[in-house]
Design a protein around this motif. Structure first.
Motif, mmCIF file in Angstrom:
data_model
loop_
_atom_site.group_PDB
_atom_site.id
_atom_site.type_symbol
_atom_site.label_atom_id
_atom_site.label_comp_id
_atom_site.label_asym_id
_atom_site.label_seq_id
_atom_site.Cartn_x
_atom_site.Cartn_y
_atom_site.Cartn_z
ATOM 1 N N LEU A 1 -12.948 -7.411 5.376
ATOM 2 C CA LEU A 1 -13.845 -6.610 4.538
ATOM 3 C C LEU A 1 -13.194 -6.289 3.191
ATOM 4 O O LEU A 1 -13.860 -6.321 2.140
ATOM 5 N N ASP A 2 -11.890 -5.992 3.217
ATOM 6 C CA ASP A 2 -11.183 -5.723 1.957
ATOM 7 C C ASP A 2 -11.195 -6.954 1.066
ATOM 8 O O ASP A 2 -11.368 -6.843 -0.165
ATOM 9 N N TRP A 3 -11.005 -8.131 1.677
ATOM 10 C CA TRP A 3 -11.015 -9.357 0.868
ATOM 11 C C TRP A 3 -12.394 -9.564 0.257
ATOM 12 O O TRP A 3 -12.501 -9.926 -0.937
ATOM 13 N N HIS B 1 -20.529 -10.867 -1.376
ATOM 14 C CA HIS B 1 -21.365 -10.090 -0.470
ATOM 15 C C HIS B 1 -21.831 -10.973 0.690
ATOM 16 O O HIS B 1 -22.526 -11.975 0.480
ATOM 17 N N ALA B 2 -21.406 -10.602 1.908
ATOM 18 C CA ALA B 2 -21.889 -11.284 3.104
ATOM 19 C C ALA B 2 -23.098 -10.523 3.631
ATOM 20 O O ALA B 2 -23.089 -9.295 3.701
ATOM 21 N N ASP B 3 -24.132 -11.261 3.985
ATOM 22 C CA ASP B 3 -25.366 -10.627 4.447
ATOM 23 C C ASP B 3 -25.353 -10.325 5.932
ATOM 24 O O ASP B 3 -26.231 -9.616 6.433
ATOM 25 N N GLY B 4 -24.372 -10.849 6.636
ATOM 26 C CA GLY B 4 -24.250 -10.551 8.054
ATOM 27 C C GLY B 4 -22.825 -10.772 8.512
ATOM 28 O O GLY B 4 -22.132 -11.664 8.001
ATOM 29 N N LEU B 5 -22.358 -9.942 9.423
ATOM 30 C CA LEU B 5 -21.005 -10.076 9.963
ATOM 31 C C LEU B 5 -21.061 -9.779 11.453
ATOM 32 O O LEU B 5 -21.566 -8.733 11.864
#
Length: 318
Positions: free
Chosen positions: A276-278, A285-289
């Motif tokens: 998340l820090d990276w 921006h990732a739309d799903g994790l």
């Protein structure tokens, strides 16, 4: 100091040329749930039968409730209860009569037998059905009655051999609550099951039995850590963001159609925070994790081989 309810060393059992148990060791602390998992035919029921003195081992030694199963089987039987794969309930008589029959077998007085039967019927929510023939009971009710009958003798160690096979999900969860309540009262439960989820939910320790040997043993978390393959998956709606992330991250598995990246990870909080820090530092921006960690299914397949694993329900071995 931890006291063992069950301690077995080098137990062996063969039927002709077929080696069912090939020198297994077991150590079950008092007041815990120990789950023995394994494919069909792996030897789980054989282990239960040996430890409950229903059959004799070809070799090895075991103490159950501090008593040697070979030298003092009567003392072992006085300390344990056994609920097998198939119900011991007599469908021709009522639930109450089944309970009173067990009280007679345990040589309880008529008054004491009625008291114990009434308490257990209430505990297992069978009072309304107590006067009805057991043949009219649902599968879940029969299982509850079966365990109630097992408890008439107040055993401190209970062997449950696939107690929820064939039950619907609600009845299975009700049975889980019963097992947890037993353990909270200090009872030791030796559980075999075909449901990996069941072992994950209930067992303090799990052993996987394969080819007559203990393939692995530990807590559910410890067993899961044996298996590689954990990862974090990032999903993108924006192809440009997907490409930036794919170009910057190393050791990722790409899915260009789904716009997803898989990053190897043990699923720890620290690893997730670093990802998340990276993303924040790179302004991506990732739309799903989603986080995937190996589960008991992965462990089972790795230790026993997929060819031996039936569809759910599944068995596991120690």
């Amino acid at each position: 100091m931890t006291h063992l309810a069950i301690a077995a060393n080098a137990l062996r059992k063969s039927y002709g040329d077929k080696v069912v148990l090939d020198g297994i060791d077991l150590a079950v602390p008092e007041g815990t749930v120990f789950s023995l998992l394994g494919p069909n035919g792996a030897g789980k029921t054989t282990a239960v039968k040996i430890l409950s003195t229903l059959i004799t081992a070809d070799g090895g030694r075991a103490l159950v409730a501090g008593h040697d199963i070979a030298a003092d089987p009567q003392a072992v039987r006085a300390a344990i209860g056994v609920t097998g794969q198939f119900s011991a309930v007599d469908g021709l008589i009522t639930g109450e009569e089944n309970m009173l029959l067990m009280a007679d077998l345990h040589h309880l007085s008529r008054r004491e037998g009625r008291r114990v039967a009434a308490e257990l019927l209430e505990r297992f929510d069978l009072v309304e059905a107590a006067k009805k023939p057991a043949s009219t009971y649902s599968g879940g009710m029969k299982r509850r009655l079966d365990i109630a009958m097992t408890l008439v003798g107040n055993p401190r160690i209970i062997f449950l051999d696939e107690p929820t096979t064939g039950l619907d999900p609600r009845s299975r969860h009700n049975m889980w609550q019963i097992i947890r309540a037993l353990v909270s009262d200090g009872v030791t439960v030796f559980l075999t099951t075909q449901y990996l989820e069941e072992a994950d939910e209930l067992a303090d320790r799990i052993a996987v039995l394969n080819d007559g040997k203990i393939a692995a043993e530990g807590t559910a978390a410890e067993l899961k850590r044996l298996i590689p393959g954990g990862h974090v998956q990032l999903r993108f709606d924006d192809p440009a963001a997907y490409e930036r992330a794919a170009g910057a991250l190393h050791e990722t598995v790409r899915d260009d159609q789904a716009l997803t990246l898989q990053i190897p990870s043990g699923g720890t909080q620290g690893e997730l925070r670093s990802i998340l820090d990276w993303l924040d530092a790179a302004d991506v921006h990732a739309d799903g994790l989603t986080v995937h960690t190996p589960d008991l299914d992965d462990v089972f397949f790795a230790l026993t081989g997929p060819a031996d694993v039936p569809d759910q329900p599944k068995e596991t071995v120690r």
